[in-house]
Design a protein around this motif. Structure first.
Motif, PDB file in Angstrom:
ATOM      1  N   HIS A  57       0.824  -1.007  -0.055  1.00 49.44           N
ATOM      2  CA  HIS A  57       0.023   0.026  -0.050  1.00 49.44           C
ATOM      3  C   HIS A  57       0.825   1.063  -0.040  1.00 49.44           C
ATOM      4  O   HIS A  57       0.457   2.142  -0.796  1.00 49.44           O
ATOM      5  N   PHE A 104      -4.989   1.579  -6.529  1.00 46.37           N
ATOM      6  CA  PHE A 104      -4.196   0.819  -5.361  1.00 46.37           C
ATOM      7  C   PHE A 104      -2.929   1.366  -5.436  1.00 46.37           C
ATOM      8  O   PHE A 104      -2.184   1.742  -4.166  1.00 46.37           O
ATOM      9  N   HIS A 162      -9.374  -3.813  -3.756  1.00 48.29           N
ATOM     10  CA  HIS A 162      -8.772  -5.401  -3.136  1.00 48.29           C
ATOM     11  C   HIS A 162      -9.668  -6.479  -4.206  1.00 48.29           C
ATOM     12  O   HIS A 162     -10.176  -7.271  -3.582  1.00 48.29           O
ATOM     13  N   HIS A 166      -7.431  -4.874   8.587  1.00 48.76           N
ATOM     14  CA  HIS A 166      -7.375  -4.354   7.660  1.00 48.76           C
ATOM     15  C   HIS A 166      -8.529  -4.288   6.523  1.00 48.76           C
ATOM     16  O   HIS A 166      -9.114  -5.411   6.584  1.00 48.76           O
ATOM     17  N   ALA A 200      -9.907  -5.121   3.996  1.00 52.32           N
ATOM     18  CA  ALA A 200      -9.513  -5.623   2.767  1.00 52.32           C
ATOM     19  C   ALA A 200     -10.597  -6.540   2.009  1.00 52.32           C
ATOM     20  O   ALA A 200     -10.207  -6.963   0.774  1.00 52.32           O
ATOM     21  N   LEU A 215      -9.007   1.260   4.364  1.00 52.02           N
ATOM     22  CA  LEU A 215      -8.580   0.626   3.140  1.00 52.02           C
ATOM     23  C   LEU A 215      -6.938   0.516   2.975  1.00 52.02           C
ATOM     24  O   LEU A 215      -6.621  -0.743   2.477  1.00 52.02           O
ATOM     25  N   PRO A 241      -3.707  -0.770   5.047  1.00 49.55           N
ATOM     26  CA  PRO A 241      -3.638  -1.025   6.726  1.00 49.55           C
ATOM     27  C   PRO A 241      -2.865  -0.451   7.491  1.00 49.55           C
ATOM     28  O   PRO A 241      -2.803  -0.457   8.731  1.00 49.55           O
ATOM     29  N   GLU A 259      -1.731  -9.324  -0.422  1.00 51.18           N
ATOM     30  CA  GLU A 259      -0.934  -8.281  -1.238  1.00 51.18           C
ATOM     31  C   GLU A 259       0.355  -8.521  -1.323  1.00 51.18           C
ATOM     32  O   GLU A 259       1.175  -7.623  -2.027  1.00 51.18           O
TER      33      GLU A 259
HETATM   34 ZN   LIG Z   1      -5.026  -3.601   1.283  1.00 53.30          ZN
END
Ligand SMILES: [Zn+2]
Length: 307
Positions: free
Chosen positions: A73, A98, A139, A203, A205, A223, A225, A278
């Motif tokens: 992130h 993202f 996500h 998180h 996600a 959104l 973490p 991720e």
């Molecule tokens: Zn994330």
């Protein structure tokens, strides 16, 4: 009341620590290099790398930008990564907000650049965030059916870059898409049988997973973490756990688990892993784990928590 406030302060301090720790990993960059005679594809983070490798097979050299063990992130590319991206034939990124650094990178490409750019989430069934109607939850890869669409976008770019191997890419895609569809079927079947339909996560996600399988998530963080939770967020989480009789708070490996563990202790519940995929750790890579095997581990833990 005093004790309560101290505890909230302690939790907020831990959250700040998490932000600092998450920032430490972001200086890393990929050490991978271009390979002559193959389609060199640079991907922005793990799921895209995994989908590319499965479809490209032996004809593709996939290079993942965010190294193993690093949370993507807050990651941004270093000079070596930018060199890799400009030398590659294909660049795949998630989109839907993202990768905050992507627009700058694309804007910096020269007018004669032949780099094929793929926004993997294009055409996927995206969820708008409630905070801002113009923004999307990125996500999307946590929906196996969206993963099929993302894999299809990657396949199209590989065919464009290397039309001689079109049949191989089509075949590999068909096989991989079938595995993703099977994964979706396992989720539908097993989650339909659970008595609870709510999950507590660190998180935020899992909106796509929740949408596809009829679940509701409550998260400690936002959104991203490393977004700092307020005392109000923590109170809401505590109430959510009680209201639904939940016995677990889910955390993830790439971010410090201290906050989730502290909250769990406070609410007298346990913690378990729910991986937003991720990125993989070095150990997971070495153990041969991948998107599908981790999604199956997630399903196993979900079924335990939802009983
Ligand atoms: Zn994330």
């Amino acid at each position: 009341m005093m004790v309560r406030n101290k505890r909230v302060l302690y939790i907020v301090l831990l959250a700040i620590l998490t932000v600092v720790m998450a920032g430490c990993g972001s200086t890393a960059s990929s050490k991978a290099k271009m390979v002559q005679g193959k389609v060199n594809v640079v991907t922005s983070f793990y799921p895209l790398y995994e989908f590319t490798r499965n479809i490209g097979g032996e004809y593709v050299n996939a290079i993942n930008l965010v190294p193993a063990g690093v949370e993507p992130h807050d990651w941004s590319p270093k000079s070596r990564d930018i060199k890799n991206m400009t030398q590659a034939q294909v660049f795949v990124y998630q989109g839907a907000g993202f990768e905050g650094w992507v627009q700058d990178f694309l804007g910096s490409l020269s007018a004669d650049s032949t780099l094929k750019v793929v926004e993997a989430s294009k055409g996927a069934d995206l969820i708008k965030t409630t905070e801002n109607k113009e923004e999307y939850d990125p996500h999307a890869w946590l929906s196996p059916l969206n993963a099929v669409k993302m894999a299809n976008n990657i396949k199209m770019a590989l065919i464009e870059a290397d039309p001689a191997h079109k049949d191989v890419f089509e075949q590999n895609y068909t096989e991989y898409a079938a595995k993703l569809t099977d994964l979706d079927a396992r989720y539908k079947k097993e989650i339909a049988l659970t008595s609870k339909k709510e999950i507590a996560v660190s998180h935020h996600a899992f909106a796509y997973l929740c949408r596809d399988y009829g679940l509701t998530q409550m998260s400690i963080m936002g959104l991203s973490p490393d977004a700092e939770p307020t005392a109000q967020d923590l109170k809401k989480m505590n109430e959510f756990l009680k209201e639904h009789g939940l016995k677990y708070i889910f955390f993830e490996e790439l971010v410090s688990d201290k906050l989730a563990k502290t909250l769990a202790k406070d609410a007298k519940v346990d913690t378990m892993v729910l991986n937003p995929i991720e990125g993989l750790t070095d150990e997971q890579m070495k153990a041969g784990k991948d998107y599908i095997s981790i999604m199956d581990e997630n399903l196993k833990n979900l079924v335990i928590a939802l009983q």
